[in-house]
Scaffold this active site. Structure first.
Site, PDB file in Angstrom:
ATOM      1  CG  HIS A 165      -0.279  -0.117   2.389  1.00 12.80           C
ATOM      2  ND1 HIS A 165      -0.055  -1.089   3.428  1.00 12.80           N
ATOM      3  CD2 HIS A 165       0.364   1.253   3.298  1.00 12.80           C
ATOM      4  CE1 HIS A 165       0.614  -0.641   4.394  1.00 12.80           C
ATOM      5  NE2 HIS A 165       0.616   0.787   4.338  1.00 12.80           N
ATOM      6  NE  ARG A 180       1.781  10.912   8.939  1.00 14.66           N
ATOM      7  CZ  ARG A 180       2.857  10.589   8.301  1.00 14.66           C
ATOM      8  NH1 ARG A 180       3.354  10.936   7.256  1.00 14.66           N
ATOM      9  NH2 ARG A 180       3.778   9.605   9.020  1.00 14.66           N
ATOM     10  CD  GLU A 221      -1.678   2.914   6.407  1.00 16.88           C
ATOM     11  OE1 GLU A 221      -1.356   3.608   7.399  1.00 16.88           O
ATOM     12  OE2 GLU A 221      -1.033   1.816   5.945  1.00 16.88           O
ATOM     13  CG  ASN A 273      -1.829  10.805  12.955  1.00 10.67           C
ATOM     14  OD1 ASN A 273      -1.819   9.599  13.442  1.00 10.67           O
ATOM     15  ND2 ASN A 273      -1.230  11.293  11.814  1.00 10.67           N
ATOM     16  CG  HIS A 327       4.748   4.298   4.767  1.00  9.72           C
ATOM     17  ND1 HIS A 327       4.069   4.675   5.748  1.00  9.72           N
ATOM     18  CD2 HIS A 327       4.359   3.146   4.440  1.00  9.72           C
ATOM     19  CE1 HIS A 327       3.213   3.872   6.122  1.00  9.72           C
ATOM     20  NE2 HIS A 327       3.150   3.050   5.476  1.00  9.72           N
ATOM     21  CD  GLU A 379       4.571  -0.267   7.086  1.00  8.60           C
ATOM     22  OE1 GLU A 379       4.194  -0.446   8.299  1.00  8.60           O
ATOM     23  OE2 GLU A 379       3.907   0.373   6.110  1.00  8.60           O
TER      24      GLU A 379
END
Length: 143
Positions: free
Chosen positions: A6, A10, A55, A59, A78, A121
């Site tokens: 993925h 954010r 994704e 937050n 990422h 990642e």
């Protein structure tokens, strides 16, 4: 074998972002929230392409109500790849001079940066037991 998983971004308004992606035919496939971590992960994919997800990371606002603001590309998170052996992969990267920013202390997850500073990642296919030298290595820099 390495497998693309993925791309993470954010977001400050998950509902608005989901509506945007729905306009281009991308749908929510699953979501996970963490009360302790104060975040929600929402996964989206084009129908029939669930193996290549976006994704959305939301937050939650701080307890004082202040929300995070992202600038200078900080909203892009990422790229994620699943690997057959995270320890072997990290060793190969380290041997080539790559800094392991977040070592795979847990036998599951690590972060490194590309030469241009893009966060990658690495996720273990399954789980490995924690092992040295990785289990004792500190985080380095930002990812």
């Amino acid at each position: 074998m390495t497998r693309y998983l993925h791309t993470m971004i954010r977001v400050t308004d998950p509902d608005a972002t989901i509506r945007f992606f729905e306009l281009i035919g991308v749908k929510e496939t699953r979501r996970f929230s963490s009360e302790q971590g104060r975040f929600t992960l929402i996964y989206l994919a084009a129908p029939g392409q669930e193996e290549a997800e976006v994704e959305l990371t939301y937050n939650w606002p701080a307890e004082d109500g202040s929300a995070e603001v992202y600038g200078g590309g900080r909203n892009f998170g990422h790229l994620a790849f699943q690997v057959a052996d995270i320890y072997e992969t990290c060793q190969r990267l380290q041997d080539a001079g790559v800094t392991i920013n977040r070592p795979p202390r847990d036998g599951h997850m690590a972060f490194v940066l590309t030469p241009d500073g893009i966060s990658i990642e690495l996720l273990q296919d399954g789980r490995l037991d924690p092992a040295e030298p990785w289990a004792s290595m500190p985080n380095v820099g930002n990812w």
